[in-house]
Design a protein around this motif. Structure first.
Motif, PDB file in Angstrom:
ATOM      1  N   HIS A  79       0.831  -1.218   0.123  1.00 33.78           N
ATOM      2  CA  HIS A  79       0.079  -0.027   0.087  1.00 33.78           C
ATOM      3  C   HIS A  79       0.849   1.324   0.154  1.00 33.78           C
ATOM      4  N   VAL A  92      -6.164 -11.153  -3.178  1.00 36.99           N
ATOM      5  CA  VAL A  92      -7.336 -10.306  -3.184  1.00 36.99           C
ATOM      6  C   VAL A  92      -6.801  -8.976  -2.627  1.00 36.99           C
ATOM      7  N   ASP A  93      -5.887  -8.751  -1.796  1.00 39.55           N
ATOM      8  CA  ASP A  93      -5.223  -7.404  -1.309  1.00 39.55           C
ATOM      9  C   ASP A  93      -4.255  -6.896  -2.469  1.00 39.55           C
ATOM     10  N   ILE A 146      -4.708  -7.297  -5.627  1.00 35.92           N
ATOM     11  CA  ILE A 146      -5.675  -7.138  -6.701  1.00 35.92           C
ATOM     12  C   ILE A 146      -6.178  -5.601  -6.279  1.00 35.92           C
ATOM     13  N   ASP A 147      -6.485  -5.315  -5.107  1.00 34.88           N
ATOM     14  CA  ASP A 147      -7.134  -4.027  -4.492  1.00 34.88           C
ATOM     15  C   ASP A 147      -6.052  -3.016  -4.702  1.00 34.88           C
ATOM     16  N   ASN A 148      -4.746  -3.350  -4.393  1.00 34.44           N
ATOM     17  CA  ASN A 148      -3.695  -2.375  -4.650  1.00 34.44           C
ATOM     18  C   ASN A 148      -3.449  -2.120  -6.055  1.00 34.44           C
ATOM     19  N   ARG A 182      -5.397  -2.110  -8.587  1.00 28.93           N
ATOM     20  CA  ARG A 182      -6.652  -1.296  -9.030  1.00 28.93           C
ATOM     21  C   ARG A 182      -6.343   0.121  -8.410  1.00 28.93           C
ATOM     22  N   GLY A 183      -5.764   0.329  -7.340  1.00 26.20           N
ATOM     23  CA  GLY A 183      -5.615   1.495  -6.628  1.00 26.20           C
ATOM     24  C   GLY A 183      -4.575   2.492  -7.489  1.00 26.20           C
ATOM     25  N   GLU A 191      -5.675   3.421 -10.647  1.00 23.68           N
ATOM     26  CA  GLU A 191      -6.592   4.941 -10.792  1.00 23.68           C
ATOM     27  C   GLU A 191      -5.655   5.952 -10.443  1.00 23.68           C
ATOM     28  N   VAL A 239      -6.156  -7.810 -13.807  1.00 20.38           N
ATOM     29  CA  VAL A 239      -6.465  -6.566 -13.230  1.00 20.38           C
ATOM     30  C   VAL A 239      -6.293  -5.301 -14.010  1.00 20.38           C
ATOM     31  N   HIS A 249      -8.999  -2.794 -16.677  1.00 21.88           N
ATOM     32  CA  HIS A 249      -9.391  -1.515 -16.460  1.00 21.88           C
ATOM     33  C   HIS A 249      -8.698  -0.649 -17.665  1.00 21.88           C
TER      34      HIS A 249
END
Length: 126
Positions: free
Chosen positions: A28, A60-61, A63-65, A67-68, A71, A98, A102
Motif C-alpha cells: 500500500h 485479493v489485497d 488486486i485491490d492495490n 486497482r488503486g 486509478e 486487473v 481497467h
C-alpha cells in the motif's frame, strides 16, 4: 520497509524496487509513493520490480492495490511488472489481469531492461 522508489530519467520511468518480504502495508505505502513519483515527473510509465522479493500478501489485497495504483497514475502511463516467472507467476497474472480489466497498458516481464524498453515505447521482443 524494504523498498525504494526513484525516477529514472534515462527511461522516463518511476521505478519501485522491493527487497525481501513484502507485506500488505508495504504494498500500500509503496504503491502510493510510486504513483506520486510517476505523476510528479510525468513519466511514460511505472515499473514494479520484485525480482529480489517475496510477496506475502493475499491475492485479493494485491488486486485491490493494483486497482488503486492504476486509478492513481495519470492516463496513458504504462505499468511494467518485473518478476521471476517461477516464483511470481501467480502475482504477475493477477496484476496483468486487473490492469487489462481497467484498460491500462500493462505488461509482465522477467527482464528489467526489456521492461524499461517497453516503457520507452519500444515493442516487446517476440
Amino acid at each position: 520497509m524494504t523498498y525504494t522508489v526513484a525516477y529514472q530519467s534515462a527511461h522516463r520511468s518511476a521505478e519501485l524496487t522491493h527487497h525481501e518480504k513484502v507485506d500488505l502495508q508495504e504494498i500500500h505505502e509503496s504503491r502510493q509513493e510510486l504513483a506520486r513519483v510517476a505523476n510528479a515527473n510525468s513519466t511514460r510509465g511505472a515499473l514494479i520490480n520484485i525480482l529480489d522479493s517475496e510477496i506475502v500478501a493475499a491475492p485479493v489485497d494485491i488486486i485491490d492495490n493494483v486497482r488503486g495504483l492504476i486509478e492513481e497514475l495519470k492516463p496513458g502511463c504504462r505499468l511494467a511488472f518485473v518478476a521471476v516467472p517461477e516464483a511470481q507467476e501467480v502475482i504477475s497474472m493477477v496484476v496483468t489481469t486487473v490492469a487489462h480489466g481497467h484498460g491500462a497498458k500493462v505488461m509482465g516481464f522477467a527482464d528489467l531492461d526489456e521492461a524499461r524498453s517497453w516503457i520507452r515505447g519500444a515493442s516487446r521482443p517476440a
